[in-house]
Design a protein around this motif. Structure first.
Motif, PDB file in Angstrom:
ATOM      1  N   HIS A 208       0.837  -1.208   0.000  1.00 41.22           N
ATOM      2  CA  HIS A 208       0.000   0.000   0.000  1.00 41.22           C
ATOM      3  C   HIS A 208       0.873   1.260   0.000  1.00 41.22           C
ATOM      4  O   HIS A 208       0.543   2.269   0.632  1.00 41.22           O
ATOM      5  N   ARG A 209       1.962   1.232  -0.778  1.00 36.43           N
ATOM      6  CA  ARG A 209       2.954   2.303  -0.723  1.00 36.43           C
ATOM      7  C   ARG A 209       2.658   3.440  -1.703  1.00 36.43           C
ATOM      8  O   ARG A 209       3.554   4.135  -2.157  1.00 36.43           O
ATOM      9  N   ALA A 210       1.426   3.658  -1.997  1.00 40.87           N
ATOM     10  CA  ALA A 210       0.962   4.816  -2.764  1.00 40.87           C
ATOM     11  C   ALA A 210      -0.549   4.888  -2.551  1.00 40.87           C
ATOM     12  O   ALA A 210      -1.201   3.861  -2.373  1.00 40.87           O
ATOM     13  N   PRO A 211      -1.119   6.077  -2.558  1.00 44.41           N
ATOM     14  CA  PRO A 211      -0.467   7.379  -2.746  1.00 44.41           C
ATOM     15  C   PRO A 211       0.308   7.821  -1.509  1.00 44.41           C
ATOM     16  O   PRO A 211       0.231   7.188  -0.464  1.00 44.41           O
ATOM     17  N   LEU A 212       1.045   8.941  -1.670  1.00 47.70           N
ATOM     18  CA  LEU A 212       1.630   9.609  -0.519  1.00 47.70           C
ATOM     19  C   LEU A 212       0.608  10.599   0.025  1.00 47.70           C
ATOM     20  O   LEU A 212       0.072  11.431  -0.713  1.00 47.70           O
ATOM     21  N   PHE A 213       0.346  10.499   1.329  1.00 49.22           N
ATOM     22  CA  PHE A 213      -0.566  11.421   1.999  1.00 49.22           C
ATOM     23  C   PHE A 213       0.240  12.411   2.846  1.00 49.22           C
ATOM     24  O   PHE A 213       1.355  12.125   3.278  1.00 49.22           O
ATOM     25  N   GLY A 237      -0.458   2.946  -9.608  1.00 50.83           N
ATOM     26  CA  GLY A 237      -0.052   1.552  -9.746  1.00 50.83           C
ATOM     27  C   GLY A 237       1.326   1.232  -9.220  1.00 50.83           C
ATOM     28  O   GLY A 237       1.594   0.101  -8.830  1.00 50.83           O
ATOM     29  N   ALA A 238       2.225   2.219  -9.228  1.00 52.17           N
ATOM     30  CA  ALA A 238       3.596   2.016  -8.737  1.00 52.17           C
ATOM     31  C   ALA A 238       3.681   2.405  -7.272  1.00 52.17           C
ATOM     32  O   ALA A 238       2.921   3.240  -6.790  1.00 52.17           O
ATOM     33  N   ASP A 239       4.640   1.791  -6.545  1.00 56.10           N
ATOM     34  CA  ASP A 239       4.775   2.183  -5.152  1.00 56.10           C
ATOM     35  C   ASP A 239       5.709   3.384  -5.015  1.00 56.10           C
ATOM     36  O   ASP A 239       6.647   3.571  -5.782  1.00 56.10           O
ATOM     37  N   LEU A 240       5.419   4.217  -4.028  1.00 55.14           N
ATOM     38  CA  LEU A 240       6.135   5.470  -3.781  1.00 55.14           C
ATOM     39  C   LEU A 240       6.731   5.503  -2.381  1.00 55.14           C
ATOM     40  O   LEU A 240       7.252   6.530  -1.949  1.00 55.14           O
ATOM     41  N   GLY A 241       6.637   4.396  -1.651  1.00 55.30           N
ATOM     42  CA  GLY A 241       6.820   4.401  -0.207  1.00 55.30           C
ATOM     43  C   GLY A 241       8.086   5.009   0.322  1.00 55.30           C
ATOM     44  O   GLY A 241       8.054   5.718   1.321  1.00 55.30           O
ATOM     45  N   ASN A 242       9.231   4.758  -0.257  1.00 54.17           N
ATOM     46  CA  ASN A 242      10.463   5.383   0.228  1.00 54.17           C
ATOM     47  C   ASN A 242      10.631   6.723  -0.473  1.00 54.17           C
ATOM     48  O   ASN A 242      10.663   6.791  -1.693  1.00 54.17           O
ATOM     49  N   PHE A 243      10.765   7.782   0.327  1.00 53.39           N
ATOM     50  CA  PHE A 243      10.757   9.130  -0.233  1.00 53.39           C
ATOM     51  C   PHE A 243      11.615  10.032   0.631  1.00 53.39           C
ATOM     52  O   PHE A 243      12.040   9.659   1.723  1.00 53.39           O
ATOM     53  N   GLY A 244      11.899  11.216   0.124  1.00 59.14           N
ATOM     54  CA  GLY A 244      12.768  12.135   0.846  1.00 59.14           C
ATOM     55  C   GLY A 244      12.100  13.467   1.111  1.00 59.14           C
ATOM     56  O   GLY A 244      11.204  13.891   0.374  1.00 59.14           O
ATOM     57  N   THR A 256      10.264  14.515  -2.211  1.00 55.21           N
ATOM     58  CA  THR A 256      10.604  13.931  -3.510  1.00 55.21           C
ATOM     59  C   THR A 256      10.421  12.426  -3.469  1.00 55.21           C
ATOM     60  O   THR A 256      10.750  11.762  -2.482  1.00 55.21           O
ATOM     61  N   THR A 257       9.905  11.881  -4.574  1.00 53.08           N
ATOM     62  CA  THR A 257       9.730  10.437  -4.689  1.00 53.08           C
ATOM     63  C   THR A 257       9.712  10.064  -6.166  1.00 53.08           C
ATOM     64  O   THR A 257       9.605  10.936  -7.034  1.00 53.08           O
ATOM     65  N   ALA A 258       9.834   8.779  -6.432  1.00 51.51           N
ATOM     66  CA  ALA A 258       9.798   8.279  -7.807  1.00 51.51           C
ATOM     67  C   ALA A 258       8.958   7.018  -7.859  1.00 51.51           C
ATOM     68  O   ALA A 258       8.918   6.241  -6.899  1.00 51.51           O
ATOM     69  N   GLU A 259       8.277   6.824  -8.955  1.00 45.10           N
ATOM     70  CA  GLU A 259       7.456   5.637  -9.122  1.00 45.10           C
ATOM     71  C   GLU A 259       8.344   4.417  -9.360  1.00 45.10           C
ATOM     72  O   GLU A 259       9.119   4.386 -10.316  1.00 45.10           O
ATOM     73  N   CYS A 260       8.226   3.433  -8.488  1.00 44.91           N
ATOM     74  CA  CYS A 260       8.988   2.187  -8.632  1.00 44.91           C
ATOM     75  C   CYS A 260       8.224   1.256  -9.569  1.00 44.91           C
ATOM     76  O   CYS A 260       7.079   0.887  -9.287  1.00 44.91           O
ATOM     77  N   GLU A 267       2.329  -0.162 -15.163  1.00 46.09           N
ATOM     78  CA  GLU A 267       2.008   0.599 -16.382  1.00 46.09           C
ATOM     79  C   GLU A 267       0.508   0.591 -16.697  1.00 46.09           C
ATOM     80  O   GLU A 267      -0.019   1.552 -17.263  1.00 46.09           O
ATOM     81  N   LYS A 268      -0.171  -0.495 -16.326  1.00 44.62           N
ATOM     82  CA  LYS A 268      -1.603  -0.562 -16.660  1.00 44.62           C
ATOM     83  C   LYS A 268      -2.432   0.429 -15.863  1.00 44.62           C
ATOM     84  O   LYS A 268      -3.590   0.680 -16.194  1.00 44.62           O
ATOM     85  N   TYR A 269      -1.828   1.010 -14.818  1.00 46.37           N
ATOM     86  CA  TYR A 269      -2.501   2.054 -14.056  1.00 46.37           C
ATOM     87  C   TYR A 269      -1.977   3.443 -14.441  1.00 46.37           C
ATOM     88  O   TYR A 269      -2.189   4.412 -13.727  1.00 46.37           O
ATOM     89  N   LYS A 270      -1.228   3.513 -15.548  1.00 42.39           N
ATOM     90  CA  LYS A 270      -0.705   4.754 -16.130  1.00 42.39           C
ATOM     91  C   LYS A 270       0.560   5.267 -15.441  1.00 42.39           C
ATOM     92  O   LYS A 270       0.947   6.419 -15.631  1.00 42.39           O
ATOM     93  N   SER A 271       1.199   4.433 -14.659  1.00 42.44           N
ATOM     94  CA  SER A 271       2.490   4.821 -14.100  1.00 42.44           C
ATOM     95  C   SER A 271       3.548   4.765 -15.194  1.00 42.44           C
ATOM     96  O   SER A 271       3.534   3.876 -16.051  1.00 42.44           O
ATOM     97  N   ASP A 272       4.491   5.714 -15.165  1.00 44.18           N
ATOM     98  CA  ASP A 272       5.542   5.751 -16.187  1.00 44.18           C
ATOM     99  C   ASP A 272       6.923   6.011 -15.598  1.00 44.18           C
ATOM    100  O   ASP A 272       7.834   6.461 -16.289  1.00 44.18           O
ATOM    101  N   GLY A 273       7.096   5.761 -14.301  1.00 41.81           N
ATOM    102  CA  GLY A 273       8.400   5.978 -13.686  1.00 41.81           C
ATOM    103  C   GLY A 273       8.692   7.426 -13.377  1.00 41.81           C
ATOM    104  O   GLY A 273       9.853   7.825 -13.253  1.00 41.81           O
ATOM    105  N   SER A 274       7.674   8.241 -13.221  1.00 42.96           N
ATOM    106  CA  SER A 274       7.866   9.668 -12.984  1.00 42.96           C
ATOM    107  C   SER A 274       8.535   9.947 -11.646  1.00 42.96           C
ATOM    108  O   SER A 274       8.393   9.193 -10.684  1.00 42.96           O
TER     109      SER A 274
END
Length: 311
Positions: A208-213, A237-244, A256-260, A267-274
Motif C-alpha cells: 500500500h505504498r501509494a499514494p503519498l498522503f 499503480g507504482a509504489d512510492l513508499g520510500n521518499f525524501g 521527492t519520490t519516484a514511481e517504482c 504501467e496498466k494504471y498509467k504509471s511511467d516511472g515519474s
C-alpha cells in the motif's frame, strides 16, 4: 561497499551542506545478508561543485553498533550546532533493529559522536527502523518504521522519549501505515506527517505504498488529524513508499519520490516511472498538492527515460 539513503540538510552553525546516509555492502553483485553498516556523511564543496569523499561516524565500540546507520532519517540541528541524528542499529546477525538519537558535534569537517539517548525497541519483525525526528516548540517528535505499524513518540530533550505507540487518526482508528517510511514536514504553521496507508483503494500496490498522503498532527495527542489529510502524490499503480524530505529554505520544503516500476505491472494504471517533487510553503499550507479526489494540477512531475526508471 557504497553509500545509500543519503539526505542533505543545511547545517547553519558551520555554513555547510551536510549530507548523511549509511553504508551498504554487496558481495557477488548481491546484498550481503549478514553485514556491518555505519553512518556515512559528506560535505558539499561549493567551489568544486561536488560532494567531498564520504566518511564514517565512529560509534561506541560495542557489538550492538556494528550494524548502525542513519539511512533515510531526518535530523534536528540545535542552536549550538549539535546534531540530533536518528539511527537504527543491531548486531549484524540479529533480525530486530532498535532506534536511538545520537547527539553529534560537527564543526565543518568531522562528525563526532557525543552521546546517545533511549534505545527504543519492539519485538515485532525487523524492530524499529528508519526513524525521523522533528521539533515543534519545546517538544521533539519521533516517527518509527515497523513491519506491522508505524509508531510515534515524543520527548522534551530529543534524547529521551515516552513509550512509542501506534500511529492513529484523531478518532482513535489505526492510521494504516506499515512497512515503509513516514517523515515530517515542519513549519511555523504546525507539524505535518507524510505517509502511506491502507484503505485508499490501493490494495493492488505493494505494501500500500501509494499514494503519498500528508496531514497535520495534533502535537498534544500525537495523532493525525483526519480532516487535514490530502493526497500529496497520486497513486498510479507504482509504489512510492520510500521518499525524501528536504528543507530548501525557511519558507519551502520539498518532498521527492519516484514511481517504482518493478512490481505488479504498474504501467496498466498509467504509471511511467515519474519523479515527483511537491512543495509546501512556510505557512503550513501545501502549495502544490492533489485534493482528496485525486483531481487538480500543479504537482511538479518529470517522466524518467525508460532505461533509467527504478527497478
Amino acid at each position: 561497499m557504497t553509500v545509500c539513503d543519503f539526505w542533505p540538510k543545511w547545517h547553519a552553525a558551520s555554513g555547510k551542506l551536510l549530507g548523511i546516509g549509511h553504508t551498504v555492502w554487496y558481495r557477488d553483485n548481491r546484498l550481503m545478508k549478514v553485514r556491518p553498516r555505519s553512518t556515512a556523511y559528506s560535505v558539499y564543496d561549493v567551489k568544486k561543485g561536488a560532494w567531498l569523499p564520504w566518511r564514517e561516524l565512529k560509534m561506541p565500540d560495542d557489538p550492538r553498533f556494528e550494524n548502525a546507520g542513519a539511512g533515510s532519517t531526518q535530523r534536528v540541528d540545535l542552536p549550538n550546532g549539535d546534531l540530533l541524528l536518528p539511527v537504527y542499529f543491531k548486531r549484524p546477525a540479529d533480525t530486530l533493529a532498535s532506534s536511538t538519537i545520537v547527539r553529534c558535534r560537527f564543526e565543518g569537517q568531522t562528525l563526532r559522536y557525543v552521546e546517545h539517548g533511549d534505545e527504543l525497541s519492539i519485538d515485532v519483525p525487523r524492530g524499529f527502523g528508519e526513524p525521523s525526528l522533528a521539533r515543534l516548540g519545546d517538544r521533539f517528535f519521533l516517527t518509527l518504521r515497523n513491519d506491522q505499524h508505524g509508531y510515534v513518540t515524543s520527548g522534551r530533550d530529543g534524547l529521551h522519549f515516552d513509550k512509542p505507540r501506534k500511529w492513529t487518526f484523531d478518532d482513535g482508528s489505526d492510521l494504516g501505515s506499515y512497512n515503509t517510511q513516514q517523515h515530517w514536514v515542519s513549519h511555523s504553521g504546525g507539524l505535518f506527517l507524510v505517509y502511506t496507508r491502507r484503505g485508499a483503494n490501493n490494495d493492488h500496490v505493494v505494501r500500500h505504498r501509494a499514494p503519498l498522503f500528508i496531514a497535520q498532527i495534533d502535537p498534544q495527542r500525537c495523532c493525525v488529524l483526519r480532516a487535514t489529510e490530502r493526497i500529496l502524490v497520486p497513486e498510479r499503480g507504482a509504489d512510492l513508499g520510500n521518499f525524501g524530505v528536504v528543507e530548501v529554505s525557511p519558507n519551502e520544503t520539498w518532498v521527492t519520490t519516484a514511481e517504482c516500476m518493478s512490481h505488479r505491472d504498474p504501467e496498466k494504471y498509467k504509471s511511467d516511472g515519474s519523479v515527483w517533487w511537491p512543495r509546501s510553503n512556510g505557512t503550513g499550507r501545501i502549495e502544490r498538492s492533489i485534493d482528496a479526489n485525486g483531481s487538480g494540477t500543479g504537482l511538479v512531475r518529470r517522466a524518467m527515460p525508460a532505461d533509467s526508471r527504478q527497478g
